[in-house]
Design a protein around this motif. Structure first.
Motif, short mmCIF file in Angstrom:
data_model
loop_
_atom_site.label_atom_id
_atom_site.label_comp_id
_atom_site.label_asym_id
_atom_site.label_seq_id
_atom_site.Cartn_x
_atom_site.Cartn_y
_atom_site.Cartn_z
N SER A 188 3.70 -10.71 -4.70
CA SER A 188 4.68 -10.69 -4.08
C SER A 188 5.49 -9.23 -4.13
O SER A 188 5.80 -8.79 -3.12
CB SER A 188 5.92 -11.78 -4.44
OG SER A 188 6.13 -11.48 -5.81
N ALA A 189 5.27 -8.43 -5.17
CA ALA A 189 5.68 -7.36 -5.40
C ALA A 189 5.09 -6.38 -4.43
O ALA A 189 5.63 -5.52 -3.63
CB ALA A 189 5.51 -6.96 -6.73
N ILE A 190 3.69 -6.47 -4.33
CA ILE A 190 2.98 -5.46 -3.54
C ILE A 190 3.41 -5.96 -2.01
O ILE A 190 3.33 -4.76 -1.16
CB ILE A 190 1.42 -5.80 -3.47
CG1 ILE A 190 1.16 -4.99 -4.90
CG2 ILE A 190 0.60 -5.00 -2.49
CD1 ILE A 190 -0.40 -5.55 -5.42
N TRP B 51 7.43 1.56 0.76
CA TRP B 51 7.22 2.28 -0.54
C TRP B 51 5.85 2.67 -0.79
O TRP B 51 5.75 3.96 -1.41
CB TRP B 51 7.87 1.51 -1.88
CG TRP B 51 7.91 2.24 -3.12
CD1 TRP B 51 8.71 3.01 -3.56
CD2 TRP B 51 6.69 2.04 -4.07
NE1 TRP B 51 8.65 3.58 -4.93
CE2 TRP B 51 7.15 2.73 -5.25
CE3 TRP B 51 5.65 1.15 -4.10
CZ2 TRP B 51 6.36 3.01 -6.37
CZ3 TRP B 51 4.90 1.55 -5.44
CH2 TRP B 51 5.24 2.30 -6.42
N LEU B 52 4.87 1.83 -0.71
CA LEU B 52 3.55 2.07 -0.80
C LEU B 52 3.04 3.43 -0.05
O LEU B 52 2.25 4.32 -0.65
CB LEU B 52 2.85 0.95 -0.68
CG LEU B 52 2.84 -0.15 -1.63
CD1 LEU B 52 1.93 -1.31 -1.32
CD2 LEU B 52 1.99 0.35 -3.20
N GLU B 53 3.54 3.32 1.07
CA GLU B 53 3.12 4.44 1.89
C GLU B 53 3.81 5.57 1.68
O GLU B 53 3.20 6.70 1.77
CB GLU B 53 3.56 3.72 3.47
CG GLU B 53 3.02 4.90 4.56
CD GLU B 53 3.40 4.69 5.87
OE1 GLU B 53 3.17 5.66 6.77
OE2 GLU B 53 4.09 3.58 6.27
N GLU B 54 5.11 5.50 1.39
CA GLU B 54 5.86 6.71 0.99
C GLU B 54 5.08 7.56 -0.23
O GLU B 54 5.01 8.70 -0.25
CB GLU B 54 7.21 6.48 0.63
CG GLU B 54 8.06 7.74 0.46
CD GLU B 54 8.05 8.14 -0.94
OE1 GLU B 54 8.34 9.30 -1.27
OE2 GLU B 54 8.06 7.13 -2.01
N ARG B 55 4.80 6.57 -1.39
CA ARG B 55 4.42 7.21 -2.45
C ARG B 55 2.76 7.68 -2.20
O ARG B 55 2.32 8.61 -2.80
CB ARG B 55 4.28 6.11 -3.60
CG ARG B 55 5.56 5.66 -4.03
CD ARG B 55 6.57 6.66 -4.20
NE ARG B 55 6.34 7.79 -5.12
CZ ARG B 55 7.02 8.96 -5.02
NH1 ARG B 55 7.76 9.30 -4.36
NH2 ARG B 55 6.67 9.55 -6.28
N ALA B 56 2.11 6.76 -1.59
CA ALA B 56 0.64 7.36 -1.14
C ALA B 56 0.81 8.79 -0.55
O ALA B 56 0.09 9.85 -0.94
CB ALA B 56 -0.11 6.57 -0.22
N ARG B 57 1.69 9.20 0.52
CA ARG B 57 1.86 10.31 1.00
C ARG B 57 2.26 11.46 -0.11
O ARG B 57 1.83 12.55 0.20
CB ARG B 57 2.94 10.28 2.34
CG ARG B 57 2.46 9.32 3.53
CD ARG B 57 3.39 9.40 4.61
NE ARG B 57 2.74 8.79 5.59
CZ ARG B 57 2.05 9.18 6.71
NH1 ARG B 57 1.60 10.50 6.46
NH2 ARG B 57 1.63 8.54 7.68
N TYR B 58 3.13 10.91 -0.89
CA TYR B 58 3.66 11.95 -1.97
C TYR B 58 2.29 12.22 -2.64
O TYR B 58 2.40 13.67 -3.14
CB TYR B 58 4.42 11.28 -2.79
CG TYR B 58 4.96 11.87 -4.13
CD1 TYR B 58 5.92 12.79 -4.01
CD2 TYR B 58 4.21 11.69 -5.32
CE1 TYR B 58 6.57 13.60 -5.16
CE2 TYR B 58 4.50 12.57 -6.59
CZ TYR B 58 5.66 13.47 -6.40
OH TYR B 58 6.24 14.36 -7.46
N TRP B 59 1.53 11.70 -2.88
CA TRP B 59 0.22 12.18 -3.77
C TRP B 59 -0.85 12.61 -2.95
O TRP B 59 -1.92 12.83 -3.38
CB TRP B 59 -0.16 10.84 -4.62
CG TRP B 59 0.73 10.35 -5.68
CD1 TRP B 59 1.74 9.49 -5.67
CD2 TRP B 59 0.99 11.21 -7.05
NE1 TRP B 59 2.21 9.41 -6.98
CE2 TRP B 59 2.00 10.52 -7.59
CE3 TRP B 59 0.63 12.33 -7.52
CZ2 TRP B 59 2.32 10.92 -8.98
CZ3 TRP B 59 0.87 12.63 -8.58
CH2 TRP B 59 1.98 12.07 -9.27
N GLY B 60 -0.39 12.98 -1.67
CA GLY B 60 -1.46 13.62 -0.79
C GLY B 60 -2.49 12.67 -0.10
O GLY B 60 -3.29 13.23 0.52
#
Length: 255
Positions: A234-236, A244-253
């Motif tokens: 449920s968290a994922i 949030w997942l997409e934003e953090r993935a982009r943050y890490w390149g």
């Protein structure tokens, strides 16, 4: 005789209590007050150590966020570095509660462990420093390094039947061939190649991704872990919906 028998039973019971045979369920984790997660410590940008030796990366952030979801404190977390060979076994042998270490979801692995929904969709990409290479068609008739036994080989052969694939044992061997001009590009997992480019900025990734494999959280199998799986799943799902997942993935390149 009965005293000996009863004494043996008591000893066995104490051993079972002291050394549980099953992985921790949600209630046990919450009672313990700490989430134990298997992670990579040498795989930029998913999980790696910074200049001060601290673990960081996309998957490290996911582990911290799960600790917040499960225990209300992202610091209630023990990160346990694991090798590729250990990523599943540490879960079903009760050495960690779950693993977040670039594990792709496959049917074979699902016979041993459970998986969350994928938090990142990986695929096959290419790195090069040849400026003339811009798209997939430019790799036709070129020499491309690829790891021996890689699952990407049939995919590349299908997409680039005229390319010459050169097998290598390691990423360092691929780098040596690229630097020597013996191959034009190296094919590998997009997530791993992202770290390659971050470490060797003279290289770049082509804007090409072949195939797709979901990376998931490794969880123990069994009815007693339903609550834990539901909490993680449920968290994922929420993080994907919120972006949030997409934003953090982009943050890490990551692409």
């Amino acid at each position: 005789m009965w005293k000996t028998y009863l004494g043996s039973l008591l000893t066995l019971a104490l051993v079972i209590i002291a050394f549980p045979l099953n992985a921790a369920d949600l209630a046990t984790i919450q009672q313990r007050g700490e989430l134990i997660v298997g992670v990579k410590d040498n795989l930029r940008p998913l999980g790696f150590r910074d200049g001060e030796g601290n673990l960081q990366g996309f998957e490290i952030e996911i582990a911290r966020r799960l600790a917040q979801e499960i225990l209300g404190d992202e610091g209630a977390l023990l990160l346990q570095p694991v090798t590729n060979a250990e990523r599943l076994s540490v879960v079903y042998s009760d050495k960690v509660d779950l693993t977040i270490a670039r594990v792709s979801v496959t049917k074979a692995r699902s016979r041993l462990v459970d998986f969350s929904p994928y938090y990142y969709l990986d695929g096959t990409g290419f790195v090069t420093k040849d400026p003339s290479l811009q798209q997939l068609a430019d790799l036709s008739n070129r020499k491309i390094a690829v790891l021996f036994g890689s699952s990407t080989i049939p995919l590349i052969k299908y997409q680039l039947p005229n390319a010459e694939l050169v097998g290598v044992e390691s990423y360092q061997e691929a780098l040596a061939l690229l630097e020597a001009g013996e191959v034009t590009a190296f094919a590998g997992d997009t997530s791993v190649l992202t770290g390659w480019v971050q470490e060797y900025p003279q290289y770049r990734q082509l804007d090409v991704i072949l195939g797709g494999e979901g990376l998931g959280v490794v969880l123990p199998r069994g009815l007693q872990y339903i609550s834990l799986r539901q909490k993680v799943n449920s968290a994922i799902a929420l993080w994907r919906q919120s972006g949030w997942l997409e934003e953090r993935a982009r943050y890490w390149g990551l692409k």
